[in-house]
Design a protein around this motif. Structure first.
Motif, PDB file in Angstrom:
ATOM      1  N   UNK A  14       0.861  -1.176   0.000  1.00 27.49           N
ATOM      2  CA  UNK A  14       0.000   0.000   0.000  1.00 27.49           C
ATOM      3  C   UNK A  14       0.901   1.231   0.000  1.00 27.49           C
ATOM      4  N   UNK A  15       0.619   2.171  -0.879  1.00 25.07           N
ATOM      5  CA  UNK A  15       1.440   3.376  -1.010  1.00 25.07           C
ATOM      6  C   UNK A  15       1.603   4.072   0.338  1.00 25.07           C
ATOM      7  N   UNK A  16       2.849   4.303   0.732  1.00 24.33           N
ATOM      8  CA  UNK A  16       3.146   5.002   1.971  1.00 24.33           C
ATOM      9  C   UNK A  16       3.289   4.108   3.190  1.00 24.33           C
ATOM     10  N   UNK A  17       3.122   2.801   3.021  1.00 26.01           N
ATOM     11  CA  UNK A  17       3.196   1.881   4.164  1.00 26.01           C
ATOM     12  C   UNK A  17       4.590   1.888   4.789  1.00 26.01           C
ATOM     13  N   UNK A  18       4.634   2.030   6.102  1.00 24.99           N
ATOM     14  CA  UNK A  18       5.884   1.992   6.857  1.00 24.99           C
ATOM     15  C   UNK A  18       5.989   0.721   7.686  1.00 24.99           C
ATOM     16  N   UNK A  19       4.841   0.138   8.018  1.00 32.31           N
ATOM     17  CA  UNK A  19       4.829  -1.079   8.813  1.00 32.31           C
ATOM     18  C   UNK A  19       3.439  -1.664   8.879  1.00 32.31           C
ATOM     19  N   UNK A  20       3.382  -2.969   9.093  1.00 34.93           N
ATOM     20  CA  UNK A  20       2.100  -3.664   9.197  1.00 34.93           C
ATOM     21  C   UNK A  20       2.251  -4.812  10.186  1.00 34.93           C
ATOM     22  N   UNK A  21       1.154  -5.115  10.878  1.00 31.39           N
ATOM     23  CA  UNK A  21       1.172  -6.213  11.839  1.00 31.39           C
ATOM     24  C   UNK A  21      -0.200  -6.857  11.904  1.00 31.39           C
ATOM     25  N   UNK A  27      -4.135 -11.197  23.760  1.00 33.98           N
ATOM     26  CA  UNK A  27      -2.791 -11.206  24.345  1.00 33.98           C
ATOM     27  C   UNK A  27      -1.997  -9.940  24.052  1.00 33.98           C
ATOM     28  N   UNK A  28      -2.370  -9.218  22.994  1.00 37.52           N
ATOM     29  CA  UNK A  28      -1.583  -8.062  22.576  1.00 37.52           C
ATOM     30  C   UNK A  28      -0.351  -8.437  21.778  1.00 37.52           C
ATOM     31  N   UNK A  29      -0.191  -9.713  21.501  1.00 36.44           N
ATOM     32  CA  UNK A  29       0.980 -10.192  20.768  1.00 36.44           C
ATOM     33  C   UNK A  29       0.786 -10.021  19.268  1.00 36.44           C
ATOM     34  N   UNK A  30       1.855  -9.608  18.604  1.00 39.88           N
ATOM     35  CA  UNK A  30       1.847  -9.537  17.153  1.00 39.88           C
ATOM     36  C   UNK A  30       2.120 -10.944  16.619  1.00 39.88           C
ATOM     37  N   UNK A  31       1.209 -11.458  15.803  1.00 34.99           N
ATOM     38  CA  UNK A  31       1.385 -12.780  15.204  1.00 34.99           C
ATOM     39  C   UNK A  31       2.310 -12.705  14.006  1.00 34.99           C
ATOM     40  N   UNK A  32       2.479 -11.505  13.491  1.00 34.15           N
ATOM     41  CA  UNK A  32       3.385 -11.261  12.382  1.00 34.15           C
ATOM     42  C   UNK A  32       3.569  -9.772  12.209  1.00 34.15           C
ATOM     43  N   UNK A  33       4.771  -9.370  11.821  1.00 38.49           N
ATOM     44  CA  UNK A  33       5.046  -7.961  11.552  1.00 38.49           C
ATOM     45  C   UNK A  33       5.886  -7.847  10.295  1.00 38.49           C
ATOM     46  N   UNK A  34       5.807  -6.684   9.679  1.00 35.33           N
ATOM     47  CA  UNK A  34       6.630  -6.385   8.524  1.00 35.33           C
ATOM     48  C   UNK A  34       6.854  -4.874   8.512  1.00 35.33           C
TER      49      UNK A  34
END
Length: 123
Positions: A14-21, A27-34
Protein backbone atom coordinates in the motif's frame (compact mmCIF):
# COMPACT_ATOMS: atom_id res chain seq x y z
CA UNK A 1 -6.91 -17.22 0.83
CA UNK A 2 -3.68 -15.62 2.01
CA UNK A 3 -1.63 -16.57 5.02
CA UNK A 4 -0.23 -14.01 7.47
CA UNK A 5 3.06 -13.37 5.62
CA UNK A 6 1.33 -12.87 2.29
CA UNK A 7 -1.27 -10.57 3.86
CA UNK A 8 1.44 -8.46 5.51
CA UNK A 9 3.36 -8.24 2.22
CA UNK A 10 0.17 -7.07 0.51
CA UNK A 11 -0.35 -4.47 3.25
CA UNK A 12 3.23 -3.24 2.81
CA UNK A 13 2.55 -2.68 -0.91
CA UNK A 14 0.00 0.00 0.00
CA UNK A 15 1.44 3.38 -1.01
CA UNK A 16 3.15 5.00 1.97
CA UNK A 17 3.20 1.88 4.16
CA UNK A 18 5.88 1.99 6.86
CA UNK A 19 4.83 -1.08 8.81
CA UNK A 20 2.10 -3.66 9.20
CA UNK A 21 1.17 -6.21 11.84
CA UNK A 22 -1.44 -8.83 12.60
CA UNK A 23 -2.29 -8.67 16.30
CA UNK A 24 -4.15 -10.89 18.77
CA UNK A 25 -6.54 -8.69 20.80
CA UNK A 26 -6.56 -10.98 23.84
CA UNK A 27 -2.79 -11.21 24.35
CA UNK A 28 -1.58 -8.06 22.58
CA UNK A 29 0.98 -10.19 20.77
CA UNK A 30 1.85 -9.54 17.15
CA UNK A 31 1.38 -12.78 15.20
CA UNK A 32 3.39 -11.26 12.38
CA UNK A 33 5.05 -7.96 11.55
CA UNK A 34 6.63 -6.38 8.52
CA UNK A 35 8.40 -3.04 8.25
CA UNK A 36 8.93 -0.76 11.20
CA UNK A 37 12.55 -0.50 12.28
CA UNK A 38 14.82 0.66 15.09
CA UNK A 39 12.90 3.93 15.38
CA UNK A 40 9.48 2.25 15.33
CA UNK A 41 8.97 -1.04 17.18
CA UNK A 42 5.87 -2.68 15.71
CA UNK A 43 5.60 -5.22 18.54
CA UNK A 44 5.36 -2.41 21.12
CA UNK A 45 2.90 -0.48 18.95
CA UNK A 46 0.80 -3.62 18.44
CA UNK A 47 0.57 -4.24 22.18
CA UNK A 48 -0.33 -0.60 22.87
CA UNK A 49 -2.99 -0.50 20.21
CA UNK A 50 -4.60 -3.58 21.69
CA UNK A 51 -5.63 -1.32 24.57
CA UNK A 52 -7.20 1.09 22.05
CA UNK A 53 -9.30 -1.70 20.52
CA UNK A 54 -10.36 -3.05 23.91
CA UNK A 55 -11.34 0.44 25.13
CA UNK A 56 -13.44 1.11 22.04
CA UNK A 57 -15.20 -2.25 22.39
CA UNK A 58 -15.98 -1.50 26.06
CA UNK A 59 -17.42 1.91 25.18
CA UNK A 60 -19.56 0.40 22.44
CA UNK A 61 -20.84 -2.19 24.91
CA UNK A 62 -21.61 0.45 27.58
CA UNK A 63 -23.51 2.50 25.00
CA UNK A 64 -25.27 -0.62 23.71
CA UNK A 65 -24.15 0.16 20.14
CA UNK A 66 -24.83 -2.48 17.55
CA UNK A 67 -22.52 -3.33 14.70
CA UNK A 68 -18.78 -3.63 14.70
CA UNK A 69 -15.70 -1.50 14.29
CA UNK A 70 -14.71 -1.03 10.65
CA UNK A 71 -11.47 0.68 11.52
CA UNK A 72 -9.88 3.02 14.05
CA UNK A 73 -7.72 5.85 12.75
CA UNK A 74 -5.08 7.78 14.66
CA UNK A 75 -3.76 10.81 12.81
CA UNK A 76 -0.29 11.97 13.81
CA UNK A 77 1.58 14.92 12.34
CA UNK A 78 3.65 12.65 10.09
CA UNK A 79 1.77 9.34 10.08
CA UNK A 80 -1.58 7.63 9.91
CA UNK A 81 -2.15 4.56 12.09
CA UNK A 82 -5.02 2.36 10.93
CA UNK A 83 -6.41 -0.44 13.09
CA UNK A 84 -8.77 -2.83 11.31
CA UNK A 85 -10.42 -5.54 13.45
CA UNK A 86 -10.97 -8.73 11.47
CA UNK A 87 -14.58 -9.71 10.92
CA UNK A 88 -14.32 -13.23 9.52
CA UNK A 89 -15.09 -16.15 11.81
CA UNK A 90 -11.45 -17.32 11.70
CA UNK A 91 -10.18 -13.77 12.24
CA UNK A 92 -12.30 -12.83 15.27
CA UNK A 93 -10.15 -11.49 18.09
CA UNK A 94 -7.45 -10.15 15.76
CA UNK A 95 -6.72 -6.89 14.00
CA UNK A 96 -4.57 -5.61 11.18
CA UNK A 97 -2.43 -2.63 12.10
CA UNK A 98 -1.03 -0.41 9.35
CA UNK A 99 1.32 2.55 9.73
CA UNK A 100 1.41 5.00 6.83
CA UNK A 101 3.65 7.93 5.93
CA UNK A 102 1.18 10.80 5.85
CA UNK A 103 3.00 12.60 3.00
CA UNK A 104 2.97 9.58 0.68
CA UNK A 105 -0.29 7.83 1.55
CA UNK A 106 -3.77 8.31 0.19
CA UNK A 107 -5.82 7.47 3.29
CA UNK A 108 -9.06 6.60 1.50
CA UNK A 109 -7.27 4.29 -0.93
CA UNK A 110 -5.19 2.73 1.86
CA UNK A 111 -8.33 1.94 3.89
CA UNK A 112 -9.90 0.31 0.84
CA UNK A 113 -6.78 -1.73 0.12
CA UNK A 114 -6.49 -2.83 3.76
CA UNK A 115 -10.10 -4.02 3.52
CA UNK A 116 -9.07 -6.16 0.54
CA UNK A 117 -6.10 -7.55 2.49
CA UNK A 118 -8.49 -8.50 5.28
CA UNK A 119 -10.90 -10.15 2.84
CA UNK A 120 -8.13 -12.38 1.52
CA UNK A 121 -6.67 -13.33 4.90
CA UNK A 122 -7.28 -16.82 6.25
CA UNK A 123 -6.15 -17.60 9.80
Amino acid sequence: MADIDIALKEAMMIEGALGAALVDVNSGMALGTMGGGKDFDLAVAAAGNTDVVRAKLRVMEMLNLSGGIEDILTTLTSQYHVIRPLTSRSGKGHFLYLVLDRKRANLALARRQLNQVEAGLDL
